[in-house]
Scaffold this motif. Sequence first.
Motif, mmCIF file in Angstrom:
data_model
loop_
_atom_site.group_PDB
_atom_site.id
_atom_site.type_symbol
_atom_site.label_atom_id
_atom_site.label_comp_id
_atom_site.label_asym_id
_atom_site.label_seq_id
_atom_site.Cartn_x
_atom_site.Cartn_y
_atom_site.Cartn_z
ATOM 1 N N UNK A 104 62.649 -5.291 -12.448
ATOM 2 C CA UNK A 104 61.810 -6.254 -11.735
ATOM 3 C C UNK A 104 62.283 -7.686 -11.965
ATOM 4 N N UNK A 105 62.766 -7.977 -13.172
ATOM 5 C CA UNK A 105 63.276 -9.317 -13.438
ATOM 6 C C UNK A 105 64.475 -9.649 -12.573
ATOM 7 N N UNK A 106 65.366 -8.672 -12.386
ATOM 8 C CA UNK A 106 66.519 -8.886 -11.504
ATOM 9 C C UNK A 106 66.063 -9.101 -10.065
ATOM 10 N N UNK A 107 65.029 -8.374 -9.653
ATOM 11 C CA UNK A 107 64.487 -8.573 -8.305
ATOM 12 C C UNK A 107 63.901 -9.975 -8.159
ATOM 13 N N UNK A 108 63.249 -10.461 -9.215
ATOM 14 C CA UNK A 108 62.692 -11.814 -9.187
ATOM 15 C C UNK A 108 63.803 -12.849 -9.028
ATOM 16 N N UNK A 109 64.911 -12.657 -9.738
ATOM 17 C CA UNK A 109 66.034 -13.587 -9.617
ATOM 18 C C UNK A 109 66.565 -13.597 -8.190
ATOM 19 N N UNK A 125 61.059 -12.177 -0.473
ATOM 20 C CA UNK A 125 60.506 -11.752 -1.762
ATOM 21 C C UNK A 125 59.976 -10.325 -1.665
ATOM 22 N N UNK A 126 59.057 -10.127 -0.732
ATOM 23 C CA UNK A 126 58.439 -8.807 -0.598
ATOM 24 C C UNK A 126 59.457 -7.764 -0.147
ATOM 25 N N UNK A 127 60.418 -8.210 0.638
ATOM 26 C CA UNK A 127 61.491 -7.319 1.064
ATOM 27 C C UNK A 127 62.276 -6.823 -0.150
ATOM 28 N N UNK A 128 62.626 -7.750 -1.045
ATOM 29 C CA UNK A 128 63.374 -7.385 -2.247
ATOM 30 C C UNK A 128 62.538 -6.474 -3.141
ATOM 31 N N UNK A 129 61.255 -6.805 -3.324
ATOM 32 C CA UNK A 129 60.391 -5.979 -4.171
ATOM 33 C C UNK A 129 60.355 -4.532 -3.666
ATOM 34 N N UNK A 130 60.158 -4.381 -2.358
ATOM 35 C CA UNK A 130 60.021 -3.046 -1.772
ATOM 36 C C UNK A 130 61.350 -2.295 -1.761
ATOM 37 N N UNK A 131 62.384 -2.937 -1.240
ATOM 38 C CA UNK A 131 63.658 -2.246 -1.063
ATOM 39 C C UNK A 131 64.337 -1.948 -2.391
#
Length: 723
Positions: free
Chosen positions: A272-277, A596-602
């Motif tokens: 999740x941290x990498x997704x946040x970056x 953001x939401x795209x990265x979280x989901x995908x």
Amino acid sequence: MSAFLARIAHALTHRWKRSLVAAIVVLIGLGAFAGAFGGMPAEDFKVPGAESQKALELFSDHVPALAGAEANPVFSTPSGSITDPANRRAITSALAKASELPKVAEVGDPFAQVSPNGRVALADVRYTDQAFDIEPEDGRTLQSTLDRALEGTGVQMEMRGSVADAASEQDAPVGELIGVALAIILLTLLFRSGAAMAATLIGALIGVMVGQLALQILAQPLGLPEFATTIAMMLGLGAGIDYALLVIARYREQEAAGDTPHEASAKAAATSGASVVAAGLIVMVAIAGLLSVGIPMIGKMGIGAAIGVAAVVVSSLTILPIMAGALSRWLRPKKPEHVQASAAFGRWAEIITRRPWAAIVAGGVIMLALARPVAGMPLGQPDDGNQPASKTQRKAYDTVSAAFGPGANGPFLIAVRTPDGSGDKAALQSLVTALRDTDGVASVSPAMPSNDGAMATISLIPDTSPQEEATGDLVHHLRRDVIPAATEGTHLQAYVGGVTATFLDFSEKVASRLPLFIALVVGLSVLLLMAAFRSLWIPLASAVLNVLSVLAAYGLVTLVFQDGVGAGLLGVDSGVPVVSFIPVMLFAILFGLSMDYNVFLLSRIREAHQNGDRPRSAVIHGVSRIGKIVLFAGLIMASVFLAFAAMPDVTAKMMGLGLGLAILLDVVVVRLLIVPGMVTLMGERAWWMPRWLDRVLPNISLDGHEEVVGTSATSGTPAFQED
């Protein structure tokens, strides 16, 4: 990147006490530095190359009072004449007191502008500071000074102008407080844990605090406008809570799977941290892309907002692991089923993936229908005629319109350069005559030479109000035809300025740079997604869907503010033009946040695919794991933005409503309806990239496999549990 983030999180959680002390020391140091050296610079509202900018520069050099902020008191009497001796004495005495206030440069003669019926008089109170440097207290002091002086005289006074606007600004952070309150409720409902809610909120708020301190320190060196802090606060609060929510949710999931606190923290940071970056980088790129618009104020607002987002990203990667160590006893889920895969979202994903075309078509129809009003979106600048009827600016606007005509609310100030310093009276008179003979012009004042004779000022009042299309056409006609013909063969150089002309130039500058801005933001965002997901088609399809979300936001803003659907609930009338910079700001912010939401989901779907799931199963497992998190994150972000729609300023209402509703649509329709269907249809091609492109692009790993992180968490996808 995943391994690096995991090592940092592991160390911070394992040694949380000394890490907490270090974080407090850094915060105190930043606060002290900001207090000693920070401060906001003068605002830079230049429109480089615009004719109104040339007029402003002439005023600044030769008639400084005309370049400063102004207040326009409107004096009226219900009976008799405003010039009756008693009324004259009362007004003269009130303005004399106003002239003694700090920052007031000069006060104009109100009896030089009396309405035909004799009941209304206008005055100008000019300030030494420009409009963006005026404090709310300056406006309130002027208002109270005039009100006290006129009390019991029978003369009524309303006021408009930039100083009056400053007086009506809210000091209390109402929008922020409402947003935080709603976030607390939603986080508690999601986590069912006070500790998880507190850790998420503390991590986000510290990031916002660091961002605000950084802006205070960097404001003067970078020339950041004061409004940049408001945008950074709005974005930082929403994005910061979302980022912290994603990391804490993954941490609790790993603890439920049997990890120790520092192992869970490392795994959460690696995934999740990498997704946040990745998500934060895309938001920063989109916001910083405002530099390409070519207007300093907009570009610097983008820089300020990007600094705010960077601060909450860093906070998510540092403060949250510290909170995980400090609150580990209370963060561990008492009921592991609460943090495991959601059966409801799993069933939802099964329905969508069974008929992916139906989901895509249904979602597309909804978004296109909402985007339809964008064809009639008028760009302009809301004026005091769009203010609530109870506000003094609206009352002043209505009084002036009834007494002098609608054009009196937006006079043109024409700056005439006289290069030889002679102020050629014959040439100036010819110019004034040509202006008076122009269709659409109500009145023109005589040319007023400056004290040094280097320029003259002509005030022109159009027939139409500042918002009307005919007013903009008149500006173009004067610049293109009337003034060149009238000054041909003379040494005069005349520029049409004033607030109306400035906003027109501002709008046209923004519109001319919009294609470049969109291409830059979309292109860089697609490259970042390719680097993160090692995919060609996912980033391209995501860009198309993000543009669709932005168009729907434009349509909603037009539907409410122009067509008046639900406008009464916001305390505004219909027919409000969309502020010229709103489309650019909405595009930058929404495009970034949608990603953001795209990265979280995908990233969760890709993780399931990397762990061996077939394409459809990966979508089902990914949505079941992250669907609830994405939904609550969107609700929180939308709540933060919609809270700003409660503010009195119509621009804040547009930003808050447009962003809030668009985020809701993006999460519910695009991310949880269209995207699962789209990825299902793509199948294995969703994660394909040409070899040459794979070699060229850097690899931003979002996987965080256990062998890299060094944790004991299982890599499989647990079976679904009931919510």
